[in-house]
Design an enzyme around this catalytic site. Structure first.
Site, PDB file in Angstrom:
ATOM      1  N   LYS A 193       0.843  -1.195   0.000  1.00 49.49           N
ATOM      2  CA  LYS A 193       0.000   0.000   0.000  1.00 49.49           C
ATOM      3  C   LYS A 193       0.878   1.245   0.000  1.00 49.49           C
ATOM      4  O   LYS A 193       2.096   1.163   0.150  1.00 49.49           O
ATOM      5  CB  LYS A 193      -0.893  -0.021   1.233  1.00 49.49           C
ATOM      6  CG  LYS A 193      -1.951  -1.111   1.132  1.00 49.49           C
ATOM      7  CD  LYS A 193      -3.171  -0.702   1.902  1.00 49.49           C
ATOM      8  CE  LYS A 193      -3.806  -1.898   2.568  1.00 49.49           C
ATOM      9  NZ  LYS A 193      -4.598  -1.517   3.707  1.00 49.49           N
TER      10      LYS A 193
ATOM     11  N   HIS B  12       2.434   6.458   3.197  1.00 51.68           N
ATOM     12  CA  HIS B  12       1.906   7.819   3.262  1.00 51.68           C
ATOM     13  C   HIS B  12       2.695   8.694   4.235  1.00 51.68           C
ATOM     14  O   HIS B  12       3.647   8.243   4.878  1.00 51.68           O
ATOM     15  CB  HIS B  12       0.409   7.819   3.564  1.00 51.68           C
ATOM     16  CG  HIS B  12       0.033   7.065   4.799  1.00 51.68           C
ATOM     17  ND1 HIS B  12       0.430   7.454   6.038  1.00 51.68           N
ATOM     18  CD2 HIS B  12      -0.706   5.933   4.950  1.00 51.68           C
ATOM     19  CE1 HIS B  12      -0.067   6.610   6.922  1.00 51.68           C
ATOM     20  NE2 HIS B  12      -0.742   5.675   6.288  1.00 51.68           N
TER      21      HIS B  12
ATOM     22  N   HIS C 259       3.605   7.529   7.628  1.00 50.87           N
ATOM     23  CA  HIS C 259       4.750   6.620   7.728  1.00 50.87           C
ATOM     24  C   HIS C 259       6.061   7.388   7.620  1.00 50.87           C
ATOM     25  O   HIS C 259       7.039   7.059   8.281  1.00 50.87           O
ATOM     26  CB  HIS C 259       4.677   5.550   6.631  1.00 50.87           C
ATOM     27  CG  HIS C 259       3.445   4.700   6.712  1.00 50.87           C
ATOM     28  ND1 HIS C 259       2.600   4.510   5.645  1.00 50.87           N
ATOM     29  CD2 HIS C 259       2.908   4.007   7.744  1.00 50.87           C
ATOM     30  CE1 HIS C 259       1.596   3.735   6.014  1.00 50.87           C
ATOM     31  NE2 HIS C 259       1.757   3.418   7.279  1.00 50.87           N
TER      32      HIS C 259
END
Ligand code: ARG
Length: 640
Positions: free
Chosen positions: A172, A175, A178
């Site tokens: 994923k 973003h 993170h």
């Protein structure tokens, strides 16, 4: 003076009646060997004790540092001495007057209102600090006593901290949350390491759940091993996006059929969603074939993660991940929760109702949460509970930090509360959520951010363009690409750490890559300039060490030294605030003072003895700046 005695020993010889042994015995919490200013404070305490009669134990902790050099190096608030009945401003005046005019370490102090400001004498300061910093080098500022279980007995071992950070979800988007977790967590791990703790860095990957069944399915359908090896993050992401689209389209189709009153069961049974569910079920049941495939995805992803983390000077001792939490462990915790009446059945699912368990506002705020779905699957929280108990069993830790975005505040509160209710209060007390705000407006030029690399590459490219604008300078950079990369990464990191971590900030590529203002490139420039001075001065280490530091009498030289002397205190304070901005604010103050001294304190071109002395000062400044930058996770550049 014996050449072998340390600068601190020599300092102690200047002060009658105060030896290093005295200081250690009377103020056991001080560490003059790593923080020279502890000696100044001990001495000041003794003098003030002589004037006021107040217990040194009360005096020492009231000695504060100041917010700017013009306010002094230390100050005390008279009311903190707890003298009954006396007017503080009157006392302040009286004490300042009684302060000996010939004190070896301090100038005669000046009272302002309830406060007394103290300025250190420049000569002993310069002559102690400059050589001491050069002697300690990259350990100057570190204070490893903090991490000892018993500060007076290192054989009792170190305290242990687990720092869980970064924790992206495989396949994923990486973003902004993170990104921040990686930067802040890396910094905290460095901080505790420098404070002498045994630090264990954990990356708790999001790698489990039905969506990973879907991903595995996608690989089976459209995957390509070669591409997976080449760029695992990108390949898995592409697969994930593709199959999600297809899955959504199917769901729409099914809904439409149902709306028309038609039978959709056949379509449902062979839908991607259903296949993914079954695939994930096989994963949870421990089907070795599917698990091996899953591990393979993870392994190639981790290999790639490691490369990118290295750009930020970040590494992990363990890549654990949600998939590592076993069904057995969760069954065991579930039983415990049931026995302790923390969880209850509700319509086939299992939930925790904090409103019933925790009185008042707190219970209300924690609300209600499901820990086991009706179909038997565990949730994010369920895994976190077992994982925490497992960490407590595996590591004898004193602290555990969860470096996670503020959006997950409720989740972590619920986690800690459940652990507490499970009669593991001691574990819960050691856990702390390091919560941080959002990054607004983060996207790369190519669109959405897929992975950390995209953000860093973008910043690096941008930086390269900024550098090209100054053609003459650009032509002199030996390795422009690598330099731009380090600068770009510094830009991203410094912007992220500039404010208090709980605040949101705007991701502003223009502002962060500027050489002006309090930016990463500015800090790098300041460091590279100090390195360049040293190269051009072309003096041996021995020559610098032999400098006559009494030649450093200019206000600029003294002020730079006064700033440098604060670094160990700033480090200590950072351990309290846990804020990277504590370090950054200091580094910017320091670099501003340094850059304003260049005109006054030239090295090359000065008379030989003066040149040596100034070089020693700039070298000490270079060391402190580099130490601060490295603590933040930056790689100080020597040339640019
Ligand atoms: N993987 C999670 C996410 O991306 C973050 C994990 C936080 N840590 C934890 N123990 N829950 O949202």
């Amino acid at each position: 003076m014996a050449a072998t005695s340390s600068p601190i020993d020599q300092l102690a010889q200047r002060v009658e009646g105060l030896t290093l042994q005295n200081v250690a015995a009377e103020f056991p919490f001080t560490h003059v060997d790593v923080n020279p200013y502890d000696f100044w404070r001990a001495h000041l305490t003794k003098v003030l004790n002589g004037i006021t009669g107040v217990d040194p134990k009360i005096i020492y902790p009231t000695i504060n540092w100041t917010s700017s050099l013009d306010k002094g190096d230390f100050m005390v608030a008279v009311p903190a001495f707890r003298i009954k009945g006396a007017k503080p401003d009157v006392l302040a005046k009286e004490w300042a007057e009684k302060f000996p005019a010939d004190d070896p370490l301090f100038e005669k102090p000046t009272p302002t209102g309830h406060f007394i400001a103290f300025f250190v004498r420049s000569k002993p300061l310069v002559q102690t600090l400059v050589p001491q910093i050069r002697k300690l080098g990259d350990t100057f500022g570190r204070n490893t006593y903090d991490g000892l279980r018993d500060a007076s007995d290192p054989s009792k071992g170190q305290k242990k901290i687990l720092v869980e950070f970064s924790s992206p979800n495989v396949a994923k988007n990486f973003h902004a949350g993170h990104l921040r977790s990686t930067i802040i967590g890396g910094f905290l791990a460095n901080l505790y390491d420098a404070a002498g703790w045994d630090v264990f860095r954990i990356n708790y990957l999001g790698d489990w759940g039905k969506q990973y069944g879907l991903l595995a399915l996608a690989f089976e359908l459209y995957g390509n091993e070669e591409e997976l090896q080449k760029d695992p993050i990108d390949h898995l992401y592409q697969l994930y996006v593709r199959i999600n689209k297809e899955k959504e389209a199917e769901i729409e189709e099914i809904e439409a059929l149902k709306k028309e009153g038609k039978d959709a069961s056949e379509l449902e049974a062979k839908s991607k969603d259903e296949q993914a569910r079954q695939y994930f079920k096989r994963m949870t049941e421990g089907d070795e074939a599917v698990l091996a495939r899953w591990r393979h995805f993870k392994d190639v992803s981790i290999t790639k993660y490691k490369k990118t983390y290295a750009r930020l000077n970040v590494y992990f001792d363990s890549y654990s991940g949600e998939s590592g939490v076993s069904e057995e462990a969760m069954a065991k915790t579930a039983k415990l929760m049931e026995e302790k009446k923390i969880s209850k059945e509700d319509n086939g699912s299992v939930l925790v109702d904090f409103q019933e368990l925790v009185p008042g506002k707190e219970g209300k705020r924690l609300g209600k949460t499901v820990v086991r779905k009706r179909d038997g699957t565990a949730l994010y929280l369920t895994r976190d509970i077992s994982e925490l108990l497992n960490r407590a069993e595996t590591h004898n830790f004193d602290k555990l930090y969860y470096v996670v975005a503020s959006q997950q505040e409720l989740h972590l509160r619920q986690l800690f509360k459940i652990i507490e209710l499970l009669d593991c209060k001691e574990i819960a007390k050691k856990c702390q959520h390091i919560s941080f705000g959002m990054v607004l407006g983060m996207s790369t030029r190519k669109g959405t951010v897929k992975f950390l690399d995209d953000i860093l590459n973008d910043a690096s490219e941008h930086m390269h363009n900024v550098m090209r604008k100054n053609e003459d300078k650009y032509a002199q950079v030996a390795n422009p690409e690598a330099t731009a990369d380090t600068l770009g990464i510094s830009a991203v990191m410094v912007q992220d750490m500039r404010g208090k971590i709980i605040n949101n900030y705007n991701f502003d590529m223009e502002a962060m890559t500027s050489f002006e203002g309090d930016t990463g490139p500015y800090l790098q420039y300041a460091h590279a300039r100090l390195c360049s001075i040293k190269r051009r001065a072309d003096l041996s280490e021995e020559a610098i060490a032999s400098a006559d530091l009494s030649l450093l009498t200019e206000p600029h030289a003294i002020n730079v030294t006064r700033m440098l002397a604060q670094w160990p205190d700033v480090f200590q304070n950072t351990l309290k605030t846990l804020e990277p901005t504590t370090v950054l604010t200091y580094l910017f103050r320091l670099t501003h003072i340094i850059s304003s001294s260049y005109d006054q304190l030239q090295v090359v071109g000065s008379e030989e003895e003066v040149k040596k002395a100034r070089m020693a000062l700039y070298d000490a400044a270079r060391i402190v700046l580099a130490n601060g930058m490295k603590l933040l996770g930056l790689s100080p550049l020597e040339r640019m």
